[in-house]
Design an enzyme around this catalytic site. Structure first.
Site, PDB file in Angstrom:
ATOM      1  N   GLU A  60       0.840  -1.282  -0.006  1.00  0.00           N
ATOM      2  CA  GLU A  60      -0.067  -0.056  -0.002  1.00  0.00           C
ATOM      3  C   GLU A  60       0.864   1.150   0.093  1.00  0.00           C
ATOM      4  OE1 GLU A  60      -2.684  -0.552   3.115  1.00  0.00           O
ATOM      5  OE2 GLU A  60      -3.642  -2.367   2.451  1.00  0.00           O
ATOM      6  N   ASN A  62       2.082  -5.505  -2.984  1.00  0.00           N
ATOM      7  CA  ASN A  62       0.281  -5.736  -2.687  1.00  0.00           C
ATOM      8  C   ASN A  62      -0.360  -4.191  -2.262  1.00  0.00           C
ATOM      9  OD1 ASN A  62      -1.754  -7.580  -1.847  1.00  0.00           O
ATOM     10  ND2 ASN A  62      -1.496  -6.633   0.212  1.00  0.00           N
ATOM     11  N   HIS A 119     -10.602  -5.512  -2.289  1.00  0.00           N
ATOM     12  CA  HIS A 119     -11.782  -5.272  -1.495  1.00  0.00           C
ATOM     13  C   HIS A 119     -12.909  -4.251  -2.211  1.00  0.00           C
ATOM     14  CE1 HIS A 119      -9.283  -6.212   2.093  1.00  0.00           C
ATOM     15  NE2 HIS A 119      -8.266  -5.654   1.888  1.00  0.00           N
ATOM     16  N   GLU A 142      -6.801 -10.253  -0.917  1.00  0.00           N
ATOM     17  CA  GLU A 142      -7.456  -9.807   0.311  1.00  0.00           C
ATOM     18  C   GLU A 142      -9.061  -9.720  -0.025  1.00  0.00           C
ATOM     19  OE1 GLU A 142      -6.030  -6.642   2.464  1.00  0.00           O
ATOM     20  OE2 GLU A 142      -4.076  -7.219   2.210  1.00  0.00           O
ATOM     21  N   ASP A 167     -12.712  -9.346  -0.718  1.00  0.00           N
ATOM     22  CA  ASP A 167     -14.090  -9.347   0.183  1.00  0.00           C
ATOM     23  C   ASP A 167     -15.013  -8.201  -0.656  1.00  0.00           C
ATOM     24  OD1 ASP A 167     -12.991  -6.858   1.272  1.00  0.00           O
ATOM     25  OD2 ASP A 167     -12.659  -7.851   3.294  1.00  0.00           O
TER      26      ASP A 167
HETATM   27  O1  G3I Z   1      -4.314  -7.049  19.574  1.00  0.00           O
HETATM   28  C1  G3I Z   1      -4.863  -6.098  19.897  1.00  0.00           C
HETATM   29  C2  G3I Z   1      -5.664  -6.390  21.214  1.00  0.00           C
HETATM   30  O2  G3I Z   1      -4.681  -6.341  22.079  1.00  0.00           O
HETATM   31  C3  G3I Z   1      -6.883  -5.224  21.645  1.00  0.00           C
HETATM   32  O3  G3I Z   1      -7.303  -5.466  22.524  1.00  0.00           O
HETATM   33  C4  G3I Z   1      -7.773  -4.865  20.277  1.00  0.00           C
HETATM   34  C5  G3I Z   1      -8.404  -3.644  20.930  1.00  0.00           C
HETATM   35  O4  G3I Z   1      -8.719  -2.861  19.600  1.00  0.00           O
HETATM   36  O5  G3I Z   1      -6.678  -4.561  19.262  1.00  0.00           O
HETATM   37  C6  G3I Z   1      -5.934  -5.601  18.814  1.00  0.00           C
HETATM   38  O6  G3I Z   1      -5.315  -5.108  17.681  1.00  0.00           O
HETATM   39  C7  G3I Z   1      -6.066  -4.928  16.477  1.00  0.00           C
HETATM   40  C8  G3I Z   1      -5.555  -5.965  15.418  1.00  0.00           C
HETATM   41  O7  G3I Z   1      -6.259  -5.839  14.498  1.00  0.00           O
HETATM   42  C9  G3I Z   1      -5.797  -7.432  15.799  1.00  0.00           C
HETATM   43  O8  G3I Z   1      -7.033  -7.577  16.031  1.00  0.00           O
HETATM   44  C10 G3I Z   1      -6.031  -3.578  16.115  1.00  0.00           C
HETATM   45  O9  G3I Z   1      -6.626  -2.732  16.939  1.00  0.00           O
HETATM   46  C11 G3I Z   1      -6.617  -3.477  14.664  1.00  0.00           C
HETATM   47  O10 G3I Z   1      -6.280  -1.945  14.228  1.00  0.00           O
HETATM   48  C12 G3I Z   1      -5.936  -4.551  13.642  1.00  0.00           C
HETATM   49  O11 G3I Z   1      -6.861  -4.528  12.429  1.00  0.00           O
HETATM   50  C13 G3I Z   1      -6.200  -4.879  11.475  1.00  0.00           C
HETATM   51  C14 G3I Z   1      -5.893  -3.925  10.377  1.00  0.00           C
HETATM   52  O12 G3I Z   1      -5.196  -4.420   9.184  1.00  0.00           O
HETATM   53  C15 G3I Z   1      -4.918  -2.690  10.624  1.00  0.00           C
HETATM   54  O13 G3I Z   1      -5.128  -1.614   9.602  1.00  0.00           O
HETATM   55  C16 G3I Z   1      -7.009  -5.919  10.937  1.00  0.00           C
HETATM   56  O14 G3I Z   1      -7.103  -7.103  11.882  1.00  0.00           O
HETATM   57  C17 G3I Z   1      -6.316  -6.635   9.576  1.00  0.00           C
HETATM   58  O15 G3I Z   1      -7.262  -7.417   9.153  1.00  0.00           O
HETATM   59  C18 G3I Z   1      -5.966  -5.552   8.576  1.00  0.00           C
HETATM   60  O16 G3I Z   1      -5.524  -6.197   7.444  1.00  0.00           O
HETATM   61  C19 G3I Z   1      -5.269  -5.107   6.406  1.00  0.00           C
HETATM   62  C20 G3I Z   1      -3.984  -5.738   5.806  1.00  0.00           C
HETATM   63  O17 G3I Z   1      -3.118  -5.915   6.333  1.00  0.00           O
HETATM   64  C21 G3I Z   1      -3.565  -4.697   4.592  1.00  0.00           C
HETATM   65  N1  G3I Z   1      -4.796  -4.391   3.618  1.00  0.00           N
HETATM   66  C22 G3I Z   1      -5.956  -3.870   4.241  1.00  0.00           C
HETATM   67  C23 G3I Z   1      -6.412  -4.950   5.428  1.00  0.00           C
HETATM   68  C24 G3I Z   1      -7.765  -4.347   6.245  1.00  0.00           C
HETATM   69  O18 G3I Z   1      -7.483  -3.119   6.704  1.00  0.00           O
END
Ligand code: G3I
Length: 384
Positions: free
Chosen positions: A168, A218, A257, A286, A288
């Site tokens: 990105e 990617n 997406h 990815e 969806d």
């Molecule tokens: O691990 C912590 C946890 O300890 C805490 O309690 C909780 C509270 O919010 O947060 C947890 O971390 C989160 C993490 O996902 C794991 O669940 C983060 O807040 C959250 O921001 C994070 O989001 C991820 C996101 O990327 C960040 O931008 C998503 O799971 C993940 O699916 C998403 O994936 C991205 C790809 O890497 C790149 N392309 C877009 C895609 C969707 O955004």
């Protein structure tokens, strides 16, 4: 798990092997035997891998793990290989999540897409705050990222089929006024501190650490999803130049997406083919398809017709991949609506995955299943 690489064999032998493999069927069945009508078994007939991001990271949930092993032949960690998770404390590397996933994949005869090495998001706080307050200079930042890439890719050497090395970096039409974006975002964390060349360096460092992994760039909206194709044009021009400069890039991942309110991007096949024409692999990484929903709990679409549109767009996206021989994997970004990232990011939207909130397959799943069944009758076979 070691990745097996194709042997160089004569065309006659290849034809016999292909016939034999087809006759034996289920070339990619896992340790428990994935159903013959599973996505992975159907896709294997044409050498395509169907994958999912492992979101949630719920490998101990029996129902979830059963679907994960039965239906998919590649897995991508949703978060477990990102720098924030790997090195929350400077100098203390934690690969345990990635190791668990690699072990799961090995037990289920799956391949792993490593995700993601160089990205502006989900960086450790010690790194971003150190840069912000000046205790980490740009020279030190460069050394730190070189070390991190080397450590991570070396740790997983031989275990990763495709690495999303750079993620990105390109500007979007929605975050700038006209003229349309035509290149790498100058405000990106890495680019603003280390210059655009850091992307090429990341590929070189990753290649040095694991010369046999397929290294991907990617991004999202790079197969016409933005309606203008401007971002795709920019990525195409950039990657062409990188290849001319000898940068070890093997593939382009289009995240995929989609959103039913924008319709299906009709350029997708041509855009994937255009990258492939440069000698690159391509992948949907990815997938969806979101739509507006009544509530987050049920994720029932507000418009009943949206359920058809959602399934249709999944089908079209898979067909775009099927049409391009160099498209080697089709990965969904999680498979159950209950754990999708969509409701938390796009207000009022959901219903984006191929299984519902109770992990029952949706029409989109059956569309993919039917498409893969038919693909065996004529879609170009892909290898590796
Ligand atoms: O691990 C912590 C946890 O300890 C805490 O309690 C909780 C509270 O919010 O947060 C947890 O971390 C989160 C993490 O996902 C794991 O669940 C983060 O807040 C959250 O921001 C994070 O989001 C991820 C996101 O990327 C960040 O931008 C998503 O799971 C993940 O699916 C998403 O994936 C991205 C790809 O890497 C790149 N392309 C877009 C895609 C969707 O955004």
């Amino acid at each position: 798990m070691r990745i097996r690489h194709p042997l160089t064999i004569g065309a006659g032998v290849a034809a016999v092997l292909a016939l034999t493999t087809a006759a034996l069927a289920e070339p990619d069945s896992g340790s428990g035997h994935p159903p013959r009508d599973s996505l992975r078994a159907l896709a294997a007939k044409i050498g395509l891998r169907v994958g999912t991001a492992v979101i949630p990271f719920d490998l101990n949930n029996a129902n979830y793990a059963q679907i994960l092993g039965d239906q998919f032949s590649t897995v991508t960690p949703g978060n477990e290989m990102k720098w924030q998770v790997v090195e929350p404390t400077q100098g203390v590397l934690d690969f345990s999540g990635g190791d668990r996933l690699v072990a799961f994949a090995e037990a289920h005869r799956q391949r792993v897409r490593g995700h993601t090495v160089l990205w502006h998001n989900q960086l450790p706080t010690w790194l971003t705050s150190g840069v912000a307050n000046g205790t980490i200079s740009n020279d030190q930042l460069r050394d730190l990222v070189h070390q991190y890439i080397t450590d991570e890719v070396t740790h997983f050497k031989g275990e990763i089929w495709q690495w999303d090395v750079a993620n990105e970096f390109f500007a979007n039409s929605f975050d700038s006024a006209p003229p349309l974006p035509d290149g790498i975002s100058s405000g990106d964390f890495w680019v603003s501190h280390l210059g655009e060349g850091i992307i090429a360096d990341a590929f070189r460092w990753a290649h040095a650490a694991d010369p046999r992994a397929l290294l991907f760039y990617n991004d999202f909206n790079i197969a016409g999803e933005d309606g203008t194709n401007a971002k795709s044009d920019a990525v195409y021009a950039w990657v062409k130049q990188q290849l001319a400069d000898g940068v070890p890039i093997d593939g382009i991942g289009d995240e995929g997406h989609l959103d039913t309110q924008f319709g299906f991007p009709t350029q997708m096949t041509q855009d994937l083919q255009r990258y492939a024409s440069l000698g690159l692999k391509v992948a949907i990484t990815e997938a969806d398809v979101r739509t507006f929903v009544r509530d987050t709990a049920t994720q029932a679409p507000t418009n009943p017709l949206a359920a058809y549109a959602q399934a249709y767009e999944y089908s079209q996206m898979l067909k775009a991949c099927l049409a391009v021989r160099q498209c080697i994997s089709f990965t969904v970004w999680g498979f159950g609506d209950a754990d999708s990232w969509i409701p938390g990011t796009f207000k009022g939207e959901g219903y984006a995955d191929i299984y519902d909130v109770n992990l029952n397959p949706k029409p989109a799943y059956f569309n993919l299943q039917q498409d893969l069944t038919l693909a065996a009758f004529g879609a170009p076979n892909r290898t590796r």
